[in-house]
Design a protein around this motif. Sequence first.
Motif, short mmCIF file in Angstrom:
data_model
loop_
_atom_site.label_atom_id
_atom_site.label_comp_id
_atom_site.label_asym_id
_atom_site.label_seq_id
_atom_site.Cartn_x
_atom_site.Cartn_y
_atom_site.Cartn_z
N THR A 196 1.01 -0.94 0.29
CA THR A 196 -0.40 -0.66 0.31
C THR A 196 1.03 1.16 0.43
N GLY A 197 1.89 0.98 1.07
CA GLY A 197 3.30 2.35 0.92
C GLY A 197 3.89 2.97 -0.69
N ARG A 198 3.70 1.53 -0.98
CA ARG A 198 4.62 1.79 -2.47
C ARG A 198 4.06 2.20 -3.54
N GLY A 199 2.49 2.02 -3.04
CA GLY A 199 1.60 2.34 -4.27
C GLY A 199 1.30 3.43 -4.51
N ILE A 200 1.57 4.04 -3.33
CA ILE A 200 1.29 5.63 -2.97
C ILE A 200 2.21 6.62 -2.99
N VAL A 201 2.89 5.51 -3.46
CA VAL A 201 4.71 6.43 -3.23
C VAL A 201 5.03 6.29 -5.16
N TYR A 202 3.96 5.67 -6.11
CA TYR A 202 4.52 5.51 -6.75
C TYR A 202 3.57 6.19 -7.61
N VAL A 203 2.34 6.68 -7.10
CA VAL A 203 1.01 7.05 -7.52
C VAL A 203 1.64 8.54 -7.38
N LEU A 204 2.50 9.01 -6.22
CA LEU A 204 3.03 10.34 -5.43
C LEU A 204 4.03 10.92 -7.55
N HIS A 205 5.00 9.99 -7.28
CA HIS A 205 5.98 9.99 -8.20
C HIS A 205 5.73 10.58 -9.75
N GLN A 206 4.58 9.52 -10.19
CA GLN A 206 3.47 10.10 -11.43
C GLN A 206 2.86 11.37 -11.57
N VAL A 207 1.97 11.89 -10.17
CA VAL A 207 1.65 12.96 -10.01
C VAL A 207 2.61 14.34 -10.31
N ALA A 208 3.52 14.13 -9.72
CA ALA A 208 5.07 15.09 -9.42
C ALA A 208 4.88 15.09 -10.81
N HIS A 209 5.55 14.25 -11.79
CA HIS A 209 6.19 14.24 -12.74
C HIS A 209 4.93 15.02 -13.74
N ARG A 210 3.78 14.54 -13.22
CA ARG A 210 2.51 15.21 -14.73
C ARG A 210 2.73 17.08 -13.80
N LEU A 211 3.09 17.53 -12.97
CA LEU A 211 3.50 18.37 -12.45
C LEU A 211 3.91 19.30 -12.54
N GLY A 212 5.01 18.33 -12.84
CA GLY A 212 6.35 19.31 -14.11
C GLY A 212 7.61 19.36 -12.42
N HIS A 213 6.93 18.51 -11.42
CA HIS A 213 7.75 19.29 -9.90
C HIS A 213 8.53 17.87 -10.02
N GLU A 214 9.65 17.41 -8.97
CA GLU A 214 10.34 16.31 -8.86
C GLU A 214 9.97 16.41 -7.45
N LEU A 215 10.49 14.99 -6.69
CA LEU A 215 10.09 14.59 -5.64
C LEU A 215 10.71 15.09 -4.36
N ARG A 216 12.44 14.20 -4.92
CA ARG A 216 13.42 15.13 -4.22
C ARG A 216 13.08 16.49 -3.15
N GLY A 217 13.89 16.32 -2.25
CA GLY A 217 13.36 17.97 -1.07
C GLY A 217 12.19 18.32 -0.80
N ARG A 218 11.35 18.10 -1.70
CA ARG A 218 9.97 18.32 -0.40
C ARG A 218 9.12 18.03 0.63
N ARG A 219 9.32 18.80 1.53
CA ARG A 219 8.55 18.18 2.48
C ARG A 219 7.01 17.82 3.04
N VAL A 220 6.84 16.70 3.81
CA VAL A 220 5.81 15.73 3.78
C VAL A 220 5.46 15.63 5.02
N VAL A 221 4.04 15.28 5.19
CA VAL A 221 3.38 15.16 6.61
C VAL A 221 2.68 14.27 6.66
N ILE A 222 3.12 13.10 7.20
CA ILE A 222 1.90 12.10 7.32
C ILE A 222 1.59 11.68 8.66
N GLN A 223 0.33 11.38 7.90
CA GLN A 223 -0.75 11.45 9.41
C GLN A 223 -1.29 9.98 9.69
N GLY A 224 -0.45 9.04 10.27
CA GLY A 224 -0.59 7.63 11.16
C GLY A 224 0.93 6.69 11.03
N PHE A 225 1.57 6.38 11.47
CA PHE A 225 2.77 5.34 11.42
C PHE A 225 2.90 4.11 11.08
#
Length: 422
Positions: A196-225
């Motif tokens: 599930t976590g891996r799928g979320i990260v794949y989706v996030l990479h795809q979305v970032a790519h489409r928005l013309g960004h990359e994930l490196r250096g992005r600030r992330v907040v996660i609720q639930g560990f």
Amino acid sequence: MFMTAASDFESPLYRAALARLDTIAERLNLEPSIHERLRYPRRALTVSIPVRMDDGRTEVFIGYRVHHDTALGPSKGGLRYDPSVDLGEVTALAMLMTWKCALMGLPYGGAKGGVRCAPRQMSLREREGVTRRYATEVMPIVGPDLDILAPDLGTDEQTMAWIMDTYSMTQGRSVPGVATGKPLIIGGSHGRREATGRGIVYVLHQVAHRLGHELRGRRVVIQGFGNVGSVVARLLSNDGGVIVGVGDVNGGIWNEQGLDVLKLQAHVEESGSVVGLPGAEPISSGDLLEQGCDVLVPAAVGSQIHEGNADRIKAAVIVEGANGPTTAEADAILHERGVRVIPDVLANAGGVVVSYFEWVQGLQHHFWRETEVTSRLQEIMTRAVDRVWATAEREKVTPRAAALMEGIGRVAAAHRVRGLYP
Ligand code: NAD
């Protein structure tokens, strides 16, 4: 104690799931005969679960298993242990599973189960008692060709091992296909725990790519560990994301420079919570969601982003790791404010995709290497993002509406060709 089925079905979560279905049905111009059938679960079972507790008392828990729809195949869905579980919530989540499986192109309908209990306050023996009795009570409607269980909030690999064992004992043979998310040694799949976590990260990479960004250096907040949040934290931090804040049921922690995820994981294993990690500042659960960041991943429980806080959320992108973390009212506010919400039905579908792989491997008694699992997962997630993105652009709708249009449209197509029995 028992609530009547009628009042449970009136729950806000079920009403919200219906409202979303009604909106999409109108948009898809669904024929009323099919739309009406999709508004109700196919079957719902309520069971009582008497368990002898460690102090000698017998406590009775309430459990549910709901099959929402089975037009595409046997039903599939998680089992959650949480004090808030009720029939309305389980039914809403079963409906979400129907759309999710259809969107991902899996041959499954949607189901969900739950037991109203507080697993963190129970011993291992008590949890085993709840699980084995629950499995016995729902046995008439579960099985490898009928309805397949998986872990969810408050349940894990061990829970699935007990489910598989209890079911197998009554059949006189091992039946691995009745549950997925099992330990590897009894027919689990490589890569399921992280799926599930891996799928979320794949989706996030795809979305970032489409928005013309990359994930490196992005600030992330996660609720639930838990299963989902901790994997997202680890993988995103490996990919150069900066995990600035994390929260769990006990509270949150913050470090502007980024948390050391490996140290955090060790701390959680030792203490049971993210709270108290040396080198991090405490932050309240409410404040955590409203801090400035690029990506917010709600990966805990439902309805965390609501009318009361949606206008204070500062994230640019929300990726829904949890099921139903954003209410419909919050969705509208976030859309208005230009916050992108990548919906649960797409973002967290990696779990059910690898559950499907596990089920197939179990049926064939042929097991795949981890690289095979992750590359097939990536392929399916990428295809689903492509489809959702294309529909969103073509129909000029949000990613959530597009994902639901895809999922609901496929289920409706199956009903159309199958017709109405008798
Ligand atoms: P988990 O039980 O492993 O972890 C849940 C985490 O959320 C824990 O850290 C817990 O402390 C925290 N939490 C619980 N209540 C909270 C609250 N009120 N406020 C803040 N934090 C809270 O569960 P999980 O398997 O990681 O599932 C998390 C979410 O992801 C659920 O909504 C679940 O339905 C969804 N999900 C899970 C999977 C899966 O494969 N496990 C798949 C799809 C979706």
